[in-house]
Design an enzyme around this catalytic site. Sequence first.
Site, PDB file in Angstrom:
ATOM      1  N   PRO A   1       0.808  -1.227   0.000  1.00 45.33           N
ATOM      2  CA  PRO A   1       0.000   0.000   0.000  1.00 45.33           C
ATOM      3  C   PRO A   1       0.835   1.268   0.000  1.00 45.33           C
ATOM      4  O   PRO A   1       1.810   1.394   0.749  1.00 45.33           O
ATOM      5  CB  PRO A   1      -0.812  -0.122   1.298  1.00 45.33           C
ATOM      6  CG  PRO A   1      -0.962  -1.582   1.502  1.00 45.33           C
ATOM      7  CD  PRO A   1       0.348  -2.179   1.028  1.00 45.33           C
ATOM      8  N   CYS A   2       0.405   2.194  -0.861  1.00 42.68           N
ATOM      9  CA  CYS A   2       1.218   3.398  -1.068  1.00 42.68           C
ATOM     10  C   CYS A   2       0.624   4.629  -0.404  1.00 42.68           C
ATOM     11  O   CYS A   2       1.280   5.655  -0.320  1.00 42.68           O
ATOM     12  CB  CYS A   2       1.367   3.670  -2.562  1.00 42.68           C
ATOM     13  SG  CYS A   2      -0.197   4.035  -3.393  1.00 42.68           S
ATOM     14  N   GLN A   3      -0.629   4.567   0.066  1.00 43.46           N
ATOM     15  CA  GLN A   3      -1.281   5.797   0.521  1.00 43.46           C
ATOM     16  C   GLN A   3      -0.490   6.517   1.600  1.00 43.46           C
ATOM     17  O   GLN A   3      -0.446   7.733   1.653  1.00 43.46           O
ATOM     18  CB  GLN A   3      -2.685   5.479   1.054  1.00 43.46           C
ATOM     19  CG  GLN A   3      -3.633   4.977  -0.022  1.00 43.46           C
ATOM     20  CD  GLN A   3      -3.676   3.466  -0.034  1.00 43.46           C
ATOM     21  OE1 GLN A   3      -2.677   2.799   0.200  1.00 43.46           O
ATOM     22  NE2 GLN A   3      -4.838   2.917  -0.332  1.00 43.46           N
ATOM     23  N   SER A   4       0.146   5.761   2.480  1.00 43.42           N
ATOM     24  CA  SER A   4       0.837   6.388   3.602  1.00 43.42           C
ATOM     25  C   SER A   4       2.144   7.059   3.194  1.00 43.42           C
ATOM     26  O   SER A   4       2.750   7.766   3.981  1.00 43.42           O
ATOM     27  CB  SER A   4       1.130   5.344   4.684  1.00 43.42           C
ATOM     28  OG  SER A   4       1.811   4.236   4.146  1.00 43.42           O
ATOM     29  N   PHE A   5       2.596   6.843   1.964  1.00 43.47           N
ATOM     30  CA  PHE A   5       3.830   7.477   1.492  1.00 43.47           C
ATOM     31  C   PHE A   5       3.564   8.496   0.384  1.00 43.47           C
ATOM     32  O   PHE A   5       4.458   9.188  -0.045  1.00 43.47           O
ATOM     33  CB  PHE A   5       4.789   6.423   0.931  1.00 43.47           C
ATOM     34  CG  PHE A   5       5.071   5.307   1.893  1.00 43.47           C
ATOM     35  CD1 PHE A   5       5.625   5.555   3.129  1.00 43.47           C
ATOM     36  CD2 PHE A   5       4.771   3.995   1.554  1.00 43.47           C
ATOM     37  CE1 PHE A   5       5.886   4.531   4.009  1.00 43.47           C
ATOM     38  CE2 PHE A   5       5.030   2.960   2.427  1.00 43.47           C
ATOM     39  CZ  PHE A   5       5.589   3.230   3.665  1.00 43.47           C
TER      40      PHE A   5
END
Length: 436
Positions: free
Chosen positions: A76-80
């Site tokens: 998952p990329c949302q947190s970066f």
Amino acid sequence: MIKIRFIDLFAGIGGMRLGFEQAADSLNCKTECVLASEISADCQWVYQNNFNHEVLGDIRAINQLPPHDFLLAGFPCQSFSYAGKKAGFGDTRGTLFFEILRLIDTCKPQALIFENVRGLYSHDQGKTLATIKHEIKNRGYSFDTFLLNSSNFGLPQNRVRLYMVGILGVSPKFELISDVGSPDSHSYNCQQLSLFNPLSKPVAVANILEDNPDSKYDCSPEFVEALKTRLNNNLTQLHGRRLIDYRGGNSLHSWELGLRGKCSPEEIELMNRFILKRRNKVFGRHQDGKLLSREQIASFFNHPHFDQILDSLVAKKYLQVVDCKYKPVSGNFSFEVYKFLDSRKISVTLVASDANRLGIYHNHRVRRITPREAARLQGFADDFILHFNDDKAYYQLGNSVSINVVKAVARDVILNTLPCQSANKSLIPLNSLSGG
């Protein structure tokens, strides 16, 4: 023939798998996916319909990995992401990376291929990436990173993503090098040669357009009429135009189109000056400009009917008042289309949140791009089964990887993992990999 066993974590709709399988096939290797995991039921439906492969759900429910050679993970990329809160490992989604590490410890593969957003590269001044590197190298892997743009791999999309690769007990020599490509989709020259594929044909949005898509993708007659009025019936001016209410430049705004009520020339002039001047340093350094007081607005808009014009814009909801100061009502979500692609150039980055609102003026139609066109931007073949719900298909494609880029990365990693003979790198079996 070598058979490579691989695992597909955070599998999405299978983009990483497709690119990896294509790379292996180009090297005359067979592949076997021994486990796939994806938490989204909608993505599972697409994955199973395309690969006829049962998909496990939440990675946290997996206790042990079966023997395998390659591990793929587009975690998952949302947190970066630049678009997100950039919480990194302080975000629950960010900690899912440690779930990957937990599973690697149950059964170490020969090689790892991870994909994430560009923002991870510089997140927290590079500390997040340094943590990932430390954890991977501590397990005996090499660690290399590449920032790669899809437009350099035969796809007409300005999409930069970070690829992280590791090989167990090897110091690899990769042919890949980082190249973020053009700074934006407008400056891309479709005639330029790709650093990675110098003999490939130039790519542009025109290459992925359908000739006669369903009329359901057409913009509403009211929206089209507003565009015609604003552009004096010259809809070719839509090429490359964005529709947004808090930026200037090559943009169209809701007040110019009269989307919340027709505006007078004076009202349009005030709004255009407002979004330009509010970004001036004299009013603050906020990226998209500060809220301005009535007195500050009057400093750059001197008009005998200033009060009436300003109040009218508030009444029509082009401006809102917050603590006695003024700001535009919204960004780009008030438009049917937030960006019109230029068929002669490449697309902006396809993202999950608004892939369904990318537009095109093509064959005398003002419309949104179709899910199939979005899939082509990502390198999916036309026989790939998309989700039957268009909105879900757009969302999944915006979250997916670009197949062509994964193929190039995977090919380079495979060549560095398997021993070769002769100058053309013909592969021979390796004991750690499955025999054909």
